[in-house]
Write an enzyme that holds these catalytic residues in place. Sequence first.
Site, PDB file in Angstrom:
ATOM      1  N   ASP A  81      26.826 -22.761  -7.720  1.00 21.48           N
ATOM      2  CA  ASP A  81      26.139 -22.751  -9.009  1.00 21.48           C
ATOM      3  C   ASP A  81      24.636 -22.580  -8.781  1.00 21.48           C
ATOM      4  O   ASP A  81      24.117 -22.842  -7.701  1.00 21.48           O
ATOM      5  CB  ASP A  81      26.471 -24.000  -9.824  1.00 21.48           C
ATOM      6  CG  ASP A  81      26.601 -25.261  -8.970  1.00 21.48           C
ATOM      7  OD1 ASP A  81      26.154 -25.233  -7.801  1.00 21.48           O
ATOM      8  OD2 ASP A  81      27.140 -26.254  -9.464  1.00 21.48           O
ATOM      9  N   GLU A 140      25.172 -26.494 -15.491  1.00 21.69           N
ATOM     10  CA  GLU A 140      24.781 -27.715 -16.222  1.00 21.69           C
ATOM     11  C   GLU A 140      24.910 -27.527 -17.727  1.00 21.69           C
ATOM     12  O   GLU A 140      24.761 -28.459 -18.488  1.00 21.69           O
ATOM     13  CB  GLU A 140      23.335 -28.102 -15.880  1.00 21.69           C
ATOM     14  CG  GLU A 140      23.085 -28.416 -14.401  1.00 21.69           C
ATOM     15  CD  GLU A 140      23.718 -29.735 -13.950  1.00 21.69           C
ATOM     16  OE1 GLU A 140      24.232 -30.481 -14.809  1.00 21.69           O
ATOM     17  OE2 GLU A 140      23.711 -29.997 -12.749  1.00 21.69           O
TER      18      GLU A 140
HETATM   19  C1  LIG Z   1      28.135 -32.639 -10.933  1.00 19.71           C
HETATM   20  C2  LIG Z   1      27.390 -32.847 -12.202  1.00 19.71           C
HETATM   21  O1  LIG Z   1      26.501 -33.672 -12.272  1.00 19.71           O
HETATM   22  N1  LIG Z   1      27.757 -32.088 -13.236  1.00 19.71           N
HETATM   23  C3  LIG Z   1      27.222 -32.229 -14.557  1.00 19.71           C
HETATM   24  C4  LIG Z   1      27.869 -31.241 -15.463  1.00 19.71           C
HETATM   25  C5  LIG Z   1      27.330 -31.259 -16.867  1.00 19.71           C
HETATM   26  C6  LIG Z   1      28.343 -30.899 -17.888  1.00 19.71           C
HETATM   27  C7  LIG Z   1      27.821 -30.874 -19.312  1.00 19.71           C
HETATM   28  N2  LIG Z   1      26.495 -30.381 -19.439  1.00 19.71           N
HETATM   29  C8  LIG Z   1      27.917 -32.286 -19.899  1.00 19.71           C
HETATM   30  O2  LIG Z   1      26.934 -33.042 -19.895  1.00 19.71           O
HETATM   31  O3  LIG Z   1      28.989 -32.615 -20.380  1.00 19.71           O
HETATM   32  C9  LIG Z   1      27.490 -33.645 -15.033  1.00 19.71           C
HETATM   33  O4  LIG Z   1      26.697 -34.137 -15.862  1.00 19.71           O
HETATM   34  O5  LIG Z   1      28.482 -34.290 -14.623  1.00 19.71           O
END
Ligand SMILES: CC(=O)N[C@@H](CCC[C@H](N)C(=O)O)C(=O)O
Length: 390
Positions: A81, A140
């Site tokens: 990513d 993200e």
């Molecule tokens: C690994 C990690 O930290 N991923 C993020 C992915 C974000 C997904 C989306 N923007 C949300 O907030 O639902 C995480 O916050 O887990």
Amino acid sequence: MTPSTGQTGSSPEAISPFAAIRRELHQIPEPGFAEFKTQQFLLDYIQTLPQERIEVRTWRTGILVNVKGTSPKRRFGYRADMDGLPITEDTSYEFRSTHPGFMHACGHDVHMSIGLGVLTHFVKQSINDDITFIFQPAEEGPGGAQPMLESEELRDWMPDQIIALHIAPEYPVGTIATKPGILFANTSELFIDLTGKGGHAAFPHLANDMVITACQLVSQLQTIISRNINPLDSAVITIGKIEGGTKQNIIAEKARLEGTIRTLSADTMTLIKSRIESLTAGIETSFNCKVDIDYGANYRQVYNHAETTREFMDWVKESSDMKLIECTEAMTGEDFGYFLADIPGFMFWLGVDTPYGLHHAKIEPNEHAIDLAIDLISQYISWKSDPNDK
Ligand SMILES: CC(=O)N[C@@H](CCC[C@H](N)C(=O)O)C(=O)O
């Protein structure tokens, strides 16, 4: 691209070429689908490699690289990513972000540099099978994986097996962690706008105060987790941001909550959304206001393919120098889950040993993990591609 400073910029320790690349990427974090400099940096690097066996395509701000095998029977994939986060960096680095208010605080700079390292390995050392390197924007949010999977550009380079990793601050360098089955949660963003009636601070009875309403709603949302979810199930609602009002002596007409929902099952996500809608309907009645809900980006769970993951874990134990931990699932989210819904494969945690967690302004992943991961993935794909095997 040959800095000789150490991990924090204060030590004179030499660093590897891919750690140096990570430092370059670290300085240019960009929001999802605006990774223009990042894309150009990656393309410039890929251009320096021998071009005979590679083909490059761009998709929005992402990049796909096809490395042609010598007698391909299948196609492997590595996905990294690309986007940064809206965080003001507070590390001790000399190579801090040059984009004010943005930071690579989730390790995507590390994931990309590992991708370039593995790509460089296979450009120089051919294997039988083809490999697609996927540099994916907007992990993200709002989510680049799903539209990239549906793109024309990826269609004829679709892998038969796919791998991705994520840095893990809590594990030591030299350690990876994964498990078959669910690794990361289902996620949904959550945006709630409250609209009432503003007024003078001295006359609360003539207004409908959205600051008070927002406070009530935040507390009520947490009762969904404590009172509506089976305690043997797991779910999270986090409100990470509240905005409301305009001045200390004006009753707020508007407030906005921004958060995220995490669940281990799709049914629990449906239940939580239904409870949010019931509670907000109650809030509308009891506080005489209007509530608008937007669930933003929704990511499906990261579900590791059982057989492929178990085979990888056995290979790590028997044939690599990395220590393997069979971990439990985490409530993090990742749109790599969309790749795993279509393609057998897995994601694993890569230990980077730093006291600050993901999304923290002080996170400083240990860069020694970069070369270890490049070796691990290169060796694993080479092993899988061996014609005498499987
Ligand atoms: C690994 C990690 O930290 N991923 C993020 C992915 C974000 C997904 C989306 N923007 C949300 O907030 O639902 C995480 O916050 O887990």
